[in-house]
Design an enzyme around this catalytic site. Structure first.
Site, short mmCIF file in Angstrom:
data_model
loop_
_atom_site.label_atom_id
_atom_site.label_comp_id
_atom_site.label_asym_id
_atom_site.label_seq_id
_atom_site.Cartn_x
_atom_site.Cartn_y
_atom_site.Cartn_z
N LYS A 38 0.87 -1.18 0.00
CA LYS A 38 0.00 0.00 0.00
C LYS A 38 0.90 1.23 0.00
CE LYS A 38 -3.82 1.97 2.77
NZ LYS A 38 -4.62 1.81 4.00
N SER A 53 -9.69 1.55 3.05
CA SER A 53 -8.89 2.33 2.12
C SER A 53 -7.83 1.52 1.36
CB SER A 53 -8.17 3.45 2.89
OG SER A 53 -7.22 2.91 3.79
N SER A 91 -9.55 -0.53 7.29
CA SER A 91 -9.02 -0.46 5.92
C SER A 91 -8.33 -1.70 5.38
CB SER A 91 -8.08 0.73 5.80
OG SER A 91 -8.86 1.89 5.69
N1 GLN Z 1 -12.92 3.91 6.39
C1 GLN Z 1 -12.28 4.30 7.60
C2 GLN Z 1 -12.00 5.78 7.58
O1 GLN Z 1 -12.24 6.38 6.60
C3 GLN Z 1 -11.07 3.48 7.82
C4 GLN Z 1 -9.79 4.06 7.39
C5 GLN Z 1 -8.60 3.19 7.69
O2 GLN Z 1 -8.70 2.14 8.33
N2 GLN Z 1 -7.45 3.64 7.24
O3 GLN Z 1 -11.57 6.34 8.53
#
Ligand code: GLN
Length: 490
Positions: A79, A154, A178
């Site tokens: 990532k 994400s 994410s």
């Molecule tokens: N969807 C969650 C957010 O927007 C998770 C983000 C993450 O785990 N990096 O905060």
């Protein structure tokens, strides 16, 4: 040799038996990337020369019979929030365009030292803010199972790349879901370790009190191999745990007879899609068939988790993103043609104004507000108090249960564009994942079937440092169901 179908254990076996070389494996992955990328856009950067050089080194290890880890010669990618020395790292944000880190994240370094071959950097929501990968400043990633749908987020690039067979495994980060969320959307396995189990050093920070690096793989077995390499103490991260790392693979294949598993009813709330609920409940019955005792339970504070998360996490984000000021890293208006510097504040303001996307700005504003004098006690402090109670809720639950089962996402994969204009709708995607980020517990998403042609994942949550237990149960469930064998048709 086709990497699309291969798991780490299968590829490692072929390499060991000399039925394929590490270079051939890398070439085949690069070819797959060429075919799949125009459709899914999982990669922000592909690094073929670097990969082929690494593959040659890996082959030398194999030829010497020196392969200490099953990751030797295995094609993978990170990532783009993992710093990789000498390779541009942007966190999918314009403000870091052109940033080349001088060092690598500890977990990336460990994966490299284990002999894995890095093929490049993967797309994500900018700074990991989001649940669809549409918040990337470099365009969305598509779901390999249905190209008009998002891959989740994400870490959507990571999950899509694994699902499409562009890499055999990938890394992600889980601050609020994410890793688990995109895994559930792509029929892959995504593991969020206990907070502190994997070093955060060299990971571009989102929210430092919940950030967790972890693997996305095709199977639970593969997950055990990658986690084994990533986990462990790191002198560069004071929050990384000194607890010894168990031999995760040794727990695979053991049964779960007599285990007590809790199913908290708050995870089956009003917004849960009917089809997802059905698949989750069917999966839970499978655990009963495997010899576990299932019991309904209650975690009353779960209902407040999302609200608490969206106060604490933006607060930390507003502080962590303060360092991108147009001076230290990546993009700066100072280097834009025709820009005259007469005021330092102006450089900060304009660089941040142009460099950050809408979601990062939204979170900086939310966080700054929640932390400001006069509101700190009402919002941030209150949220931290509820967080502590939530943590105790979970500690109590794990006095009674070996594991908890729950859905991952309240819906199956949704369409590109469906939620991106409505941040609150998007935030609701995180309702079942953020809780264990606040409490620090580990959890995995394992494939539990399809809603039509759309993948759905099951969440297995464990006690702190209960990674081995989760893997043991996840493996038993996976072997009894084998949804991972259903590949996308791209
Ligand atoms: N969807 C969650 C957010 O927007 C998770 C983000 C993450 O785990 N990096 O905060």
């Amino acid at each position: 040799m086709d990497t699309v179908e291969l798991t780490i254990s299968q590829a490692a076996e072929l390499l060991r038996k000399k039925q394929v070389s590490a270079v051939e494996l890398t070439q085949s992955a690069l070819q797959r990337i060429n075919e799949a990328e125009p459709k899914i856009h999982a990669f922000l950067k592909v690094t073929p020369e670097r990969a082929l050089a690494q593959a040659k080194k890996a082959q030398a290890l194999i030829d010497r019979g020196d392969e200490a880890s099953p990751l030797v010669g295995i094609p993978m990618a990170h990532k783009d929030v993992y710093c990789t020395a000498g390779v541009e790292t942007t966190a999918a944000s314009n403000i870091l365009r052109g940033y080349i880190p001088p060092y690598s994240a500890t977990s990336a370094l460990r994966i490299e030292q284990a002999g894995a071959v890095m093929l490049g950097k993967l797309n994500c929501d900018a700074f990991a803010h989001g649940a669809s990968t549409e918040n990337s400043d470099f365009g969305p990633t598509r779901n390999p199972y249905r190209l008009d749908c998002v891959p989740g987020g994400s870490s959507g690039g990571s999950a899509a790349a694994v699902a499409a067979g562009e890499v055999v495994f990938a890394t992600g980060t889980d601050t609020g879901g994410s890793i688990r969320h995109p895994a559930s959307f792509t029929n892959t396995v995504g593991f969020k370790p206990t907070y502190g189990r994997v070093s955060r050093y060299g990971i571009i920070a989102m929210a430092s009190s919940t950030d967790c690096p972890g693997p996305i793989t095709k199977t639970v077995e593969d997950c055990a191999y990658v986690l084994q390499v990533m986990a462990g103490h790191d002198t560069h991260d004071a929050t990384s745990s000194r607890r010894p790392v168990p031999d995760y693979a040794s727990f695979l294949g053991k049964n779960i007879k007599g285990w007590k598993i809790g199913v908290p009813n708050e995870y089956f709330s009003a917004g849960l899609d009917r089809e997802v609920e059905k698949l989750t409940r069917t999966a839970i019955l499978k655990f009963e068939e495997l010899g576990a005792t299932i019991e309904g339970t209650s975690l009353p504070l779960q209902d407040y988790a999302l609200a608490v998360y969206y106060i604490i996490i933006p607060s930390e984000i507003s502080s962590n993103l303060a360092r991108y000021d147009g001076i230290k890293y990546g993009f700066s208006v100072e280097r834009e043609p025709g820009f005259k510097v007469d005021d330092l504040l102006e450089v900060y303001r304009k660089s941040r104004g142009k460099g950050f996307g809408a979601e990062a700005k939204r979170r900086i504003m939310l966080g700054t507000y929640a932390l400001s004098a006069g509101y700190y006690d009402a919002y941030y402090k209150k949220a931290m108090q509820v967080r502590e109670l939530l943590r105790r809720n979970f500690l109590q639950a794990f006095e009674k249960y070996d594991l908890l089962l729950a859905p991952v996402s309240p819906t199956p994969p949704f369409r590109v564009g469906e939620k991106v204009g409505d941040p609150l709708k998007m935030y609701l995607s995180d309702i079942y994942t953020v809780t264990i980020n606040l409490t620090g517990n580990p959890g995995v998403s394992v494939p539990c079937g399809f809603a039509g042609d759309l993948p759905v994942g099951l969440q297995i949550i464990g006690p702190h440092f209960g990674e081995a237990k989760i893997l043991q149960a996840g493996y038993a469930y996976e072997q009894a169901t084998r949804f991972y064998q259903q590949k996308p048709k791209i």
